[in-house]
Structure formats: C-alpha cells, structure tokens
Scaffold this motif. Sequence first.
Motif, PDB file in Angstrom:
ATOM      1  N   HIS A  96       0.806  -1.213   0.000  1.00 34.25           N
ATOM      2  CA  HIS A  96       0.000   0.000   0.000  1.00 34.25           C
ATOM      3  C   HIS A  96       0.839   1.263   0.000  1.00 34.25           C
ATOM      4  O   HIS A  96       0.345   2.324  -0.303  1.00 34.25           O
ATOM      5  N   ALA A  97       2.131   1.134   0.335  1.00 29.15           N
ATOM      6  CA  ALA A  97       2.989   2.307   0.403  1.00 29.15           C
ATOM      7  C   ALA A  97       3.111   2.998  -0.949  1.00 29.15           C
ATOM      8  O   ALA A  97       3.279   4.203  -1.018  1.00 29.15           O
ATOM      9  N   ASP A  98       3.039   2.245  -2.049  1.00 27.02           N
ATOM     10  CA  ASP A  98       3.112   2.857  -3.368  1.00 27.02           C
ATOM     11  C   ASP A  98       1.967   3.840  -3.590  1.00 27.02           C
ATOM     12  O   ASP A  98       2.083   4.767  -4.371  1.00 27.02           O
ATOM     13  N   TYR A  99       0.859   3.639  -2.926  1.00 24.67           N
ATOM     14  CA  TYR A  99      -0.279   4.525  -3.082  1.00 24.67           C
ATOM     15  C   TYR A  99      -0.165   5.750  -2.185  1.00 24.67           C
ATOM     16  O   TYR A  99      -0.727   6.781  -2.476  1.00 24.67           O
ATOM     17  N   LEU A 100       0.596   5.623  -1.096  1.00 31.26           N
ATOM     18  CA  LEU A 100       0.738   6.730  -0.168  1.00 31.26           C
ATOM     19  C   LEU A 100       1.856   7.678  -0.579  1.00 31.26           C
ATOM     20  O   LEU A 100       1.765   8.869  -0.374  1.00 31.26           O
ATOM     21  N   TYR A 101       2.936   7.132  -1.133  1.00 32.92           N
ATOM     22  CA  TYR A 101       4.109   7.921  -1.490  1.00 32.92           C
ATOM     23  C   TYR A 101       4.484   7.670  -2.939  1.00 32.92           C
ATOM     24  O   TYR A 101       4.205   6.614  -3.491  1.00 32.92           O
ATOM     25  N   LYS A 102       5.161   8.649  -3.507  1.00 33.09           N
ATOM     26  CA  LYS A 102       5.728   8.471  -4.846  1.00 33.09           C
ATOM     27  C   LYS A 102       7.130   7.913  -4.641  1.00 33.09           C
ATOM     28  O   LYS A 102       7.995   8.606  -4.118  1.00 33.09           O
TER      29      LYS A 102
END
Length: 187
Positions: free
Chosen positions: A43-49
């Motif tokens: 899910h980190a890909d959705y939170l940060y670039k």
Amino acid sequence: MIKYTVRKSNSNVFTSSTVRRLVTAFIMVMSFLCVIGEKCAVHADYLYKPVDAHITFICQGIEGIEGGQYRISIKSETGLEPLPSQEVITVNEDGKGEFILHITEPGTYDYQVYQIKGSDKEVLYDDTKYDVHVFVMSDENGKLEYTVAVNISNTDQKPDTVEFKNIAANTTTEATTVPPTSITSFK
C-alpha cells in the motif's frame, strides 16, 4: 387455548459483544499479517511516490596488472531494508558502479558495501567496508527524497566517496630511514 413457548437460542444469534470480538480478532490477524508478511508495503506505493536511491562506488585499477576485476557487494544491516535487484556488481579495471534501491516509504536504511576478495595471488584486495546510510523523507506531496551518508565501518571517518583500491602483491613500499642519534651518557 394454545400455548406458545418461545425459546431463545444463542447459537444462531450474533450478539453485539460477539460481533465486537470478531471484529477485534479480524483486526489483530490483519495487523499480524502486515507486520510479519510485510503486506502493508504494498500500500505504500499509493501513499508515497517511490524513489530510486543510488549508491555509487569507484574502483581504481591496479598498475601493472591487466584485466583486474572488482566484485562489490551490498548487504542490509538489519535484513529489513530494500535491496537492489543486483546485490553483487562486477566492475572491470578502473570503473564506477552503483546500486539502485527502489524505496517506497520514508525511513532510514542502513547498508554495508564491501569488496568480495578475489583469488588472484598477485593482488592484495582492498578490505575496506563502508557503512552507507540512506535517509528518505517525504515532501508535502508525498514525493520521496533521499540523502546518502557514508562512513568507513567501525571508524568516525566520513569519506566523500565509496572507493576500492587493490594493489599488486609484489609492490614494495620505500622504508624511511631514521638517522642514528648520538647517545650521551650522563655520569
């Protein structure tokens, strides 16, 4: 007159406390899976670039020896840091190389970069190990940015570059001679 008997059965009815227990258990299981299975990183890909952090190194050629090769390795200090697709890079003669780390969330990532000793008997291999620290922060738009700090392992020395220099085994160093001093005896 017909008499009806109403019988309560708890087996088919979910009470509010049962629902609360089930929800709590579900949350605990999902939290456990995120921590152990690192499923939250997806899910980190959705939170940060994400950012690709570059750790570069330089290899100095060996004077008088042709075809020299360096095998440079990177390892995670804790085993939890993201690793590059290539954990060992071979560089021929004088040359540069770099490890590219795909980082998806802020944090401090610690690595050790070192040369894998070769088998050539004519070469004294550089055994310097570098501690490399990658500091990753997020800007207000969720874009990740990074900085790299390097020190020689187990020292306070902070070189500007990660550099390896092998030398020929038959290289002699000039000895400096100290002139004899006169000894004066006191009576």
